[in-house]
Design a protein around this motif. Structure first.
Motif, PDB file in Angstrom:
ATOM      1  N   LEU A   2       0.815  -1.142   0.046  1.00 31.46           N
ATOM      2  CA  LEU A   2      -0.158   0.078   0.036  1.00 31.46           C
ATOM      3  C   LEU A   2       0.958   1.124  -0.035  1.00 31.46           C
ATOM      4  O   LEU A   2       0.486   2.233  -0.650  1.00 31.46           O
ATOM      5  CB  LEU A   2      -0.984   0.011   1.321  1.00 31.46           C
ATOM      6  N   VAL A   3       1.955   1.208   0.674  1.00 25.00           N
ATOM      7  CA  VAL A   3       2.915   2.163   0.559  1.00 25.00           C
ATOM      8  C   VAL A   3       3.380   2.534  -0.852  1.00 25.00           C
ATOM      9  O   VAL A   3       3.244   3.755  -1.425  1.00 25.00           O
ATOM     10  CB  VAL A   3       4.418   2.103   1.423  1.00 25.00           C
ATOM     11  N   GLU A   4       3.813   1.543  -1.504  1.00 22.62           N
ATOM     12  CA  GLU A   4       4.226   1.814  -3.045  1.00 22.62           C
ATOM     13  C   GLU A   4       3.232   2.228  -3.616  1.00 22.62           C
ATOM     14  O   GLU A   4       3.307   3.077  -4.716  1.00 22.62           O
ATOM     15  CB  GLU A   4       4.412   0.161  -3.766  1.00 22.62           C
ATOM     16  N   PHE A   6       0.343   4.377  -2.964  1.00 23.52           N
ATOM     17  CA  PHE A   6       0.321   5.663  -2.535  1.00 23.52           C
ATOM     18  C   PHE A   6       1.730   6.539  -3.185  1.00 23.52           C
ATOM     19  O   PHE A   6       1.339   7.572  -3.879  1.00 23.52           O
ATOM     20  CB  PHE A   6       0.279   6.067  -0.920  1.00 23.52           C
ATOM     21  N   GLN A   7       2.727   5.903  -2.995  1.00 20.19           N
ATOM     22  CA  GLN A   7       3.965   6.601  -3.529  1.00 20.19           C
ATOM     23  C   GLN A   7       3.647   6.786  -5.150  1.00 20.19           C
ATOM     24  O   GLN A   7       4.296   7.750  -5.639  1.00 20.19           O
ATOM     25  CB  GLN A   7       5.405   5.775  -3.359  1.00 20.19           C
ATOM     26  N   ASN A   8       3.264   5.959  -6.073  1.00 23.87           N
ATOM     27  CA  ASN A   8       3.186   5.721  -7.358  1.00 23.87           C
ATOM     28  C   ASN A   8       2.253   6.943  -7.536  1.00 23.87           C
ATOM     29  O   ASN A   8       2.197   7.767  -8.573  1.00 23.87           O
ATOM     30  CB  ASN A   8       2.651   4.573  -8.003  1.00 23.87           C
ATOM     31  N   SER A  11       3.404  10.651  -6.649  1.00 16.78           N
ATOM     32  CA  SER A  11       4.532  11.003  -7.327  1.00 16.78           C
ATOM     33  C   SER A  11       4.226  11.346  -8.613  1.00 16.78           C
ATOM     34  O   SER A  11       4.669  12.235  -9.426  1.00 16.78           O
ATOM     35  CB  SER A  11       5.782   9.918  -7.448  1.00 16.78           C
TER      36      SER A  11
END
Length: 106
Positions: A2-4, A6-8, A11
């Motif tokens: 889930l962190v990835e 949100f990062q995508n 960004s």
């Protein structure tokens, strides 16, 4: 994962901000036994003709001379959401930003 996700999404909001400084609003609400998240920006937006294709791996709306990208970020985001049993979609208008929505069941 889930962190990835949100990062995508965040960004991309920063990368495609256009002429104005990026403004990004992340929110969620509970509905129908799931969390519904949104990531809204004031960026360049996109034509309604491109809304479905952006989740296809290596699909890029812009040339590499305009924006540095690989064309995999949103396909990874979609895969993460689907692996959690949710759905992802985008609403956008060219020149008026985008809002990415995704759901994750409780």
């Amino acid at each position: 994962m889930l962190v990835e996700l949100f990062q995508n999404l965040i960004s991309n909001s920063i990368k495609y901000h256009g002429d104005d400084p990026p403004e990004i609003h992340v929110s969620f609400k509970e509905e129908n036994n799931q969390y519904r998240f949104s990531v809204k920006d004031n960026g360049i937006g996109m034509s309604s003709n491109h809304l479905e294709m952006i989740f296809t791996i290596f699909q890029q709306l812009h040339g590499k001379d305009e924006y540095e990208c690989t064309g995999i970020g949103l396909s990874i985001a979609q895969k993460i959401v689907h692996e959690h049993g949710g759905q992802i979609w985008v609403e956008s208008e060219l020149g008026n930003g985008s809002t990415f929505y995704f759901t994750i069941p409780f």
